[in-house]
Scaffold this active site. Sequence first.
Site, short mmCIF file in Angstrom:
data_model
loop_
_atom_site.label_atom_id
_atom_site.label_comp_id
_atom_site.label_asym_id
_atom_site.label_seq_id
_atom_site.Cartn_x
_atom_site.Cartn_y
_atom_site.Cartn_z
N GLU A 1 0.89 -1.17 0.21
CA GLU A 1 -0.05 0.07 0.07
C GLU A 1 1.01 1.04 0.03
O GLU A 1 1.78 1.34 0.82
CB GLU A 1 -0.82 -0.08 1.25
CG GLU A 1 -1.59 1.12 1.35
CD GLU A 1 -2.69 1.23 2.81
OE1 GLU A 1 -3.99 1.65 2.78
OE2 GLU A 1 -1.99 0.90 3.64
N GLU B 1 -8.13 10.82 2.39
CA GLU B 1 -8.43 9.82 3.81
C GLU B 1 -8.59 10.74 4.72
O GLU B 1 -7.98 11.64 5.03
CB GLU B 1 -7.25 9.10 4.03
CG GLU B 1 -7.31 8.00 4.85
CD GLU B 1 -6.42 6.86 4.83
OE1 GLU B 1 -6.50 6.06 5.96
OE2 GLU B 1 -5.38 6.86 3.95
#
Length: 231
Positions: free
Chosen positions: A127, A218
């Site tokens: 990620e 986010e």
Amino acid sequence: MVSFLRLAVACFAAVGALAAPVESLEERSDELFNSTLHEFAERSTPSSTGWSNGYYYSFWTDGGGSVTYTNGAAGQYSVQWSNVGNFVGGKGWNPGSARTINYGGSFNPSGNGYLAVYGWTTNPLVEYYVVESYGTYNPGSGGTYKGTVNSDGGTYNIYTATRYNAPSIIGTATFTQYWSVRTSKRTGGTVTMANHFNAWASHGMNLGTHNYQIVATEGYQSSGSSSITVY
């Protein structure tokens, strides 16, 4: 949330107790309770992925708080969030690559949030983030510092970290995170991904087969708003 709403309903019902029979109060309580639940559900966008106006989008939420993700024209999207647990969403491409990305817009977190080029690879499962701006918490502070890379008019600090038994594109898994965190925050410009990929590789931080790659907003235990356009 359910117990709180039922308490609110009970308080509302008590106000009119002298003027209405018990059966009527119960009916009103159920109607108000169901209506409130429906309104809450409409405020939160469910996790989803797909294509929108020629761009790939991904939106994931753990279901905490209220978050609304909206795809706009071409590469535009917006997010409004309030008291969330964790979410990440945005627009970009699938698969990802060492492309040059242009973006612009607004990013206004109240608390912990990131604006970043965000993506995944498999074999190895990685990620990755190229963080352009963030709220109250520098995401690199939880990782291992590896060095710096100069790119697109700024300096980025490089970090790596390991997540254990965490959500991933293949389900719950243990995987590595790669981070480039820009030292001077911005909410628009060019991101040359090749520069970051090459810098990571020089520190032994190798990528695998690319999955999606988006310019993401986010939020983590925070509130805020963003409106971003990817070019």
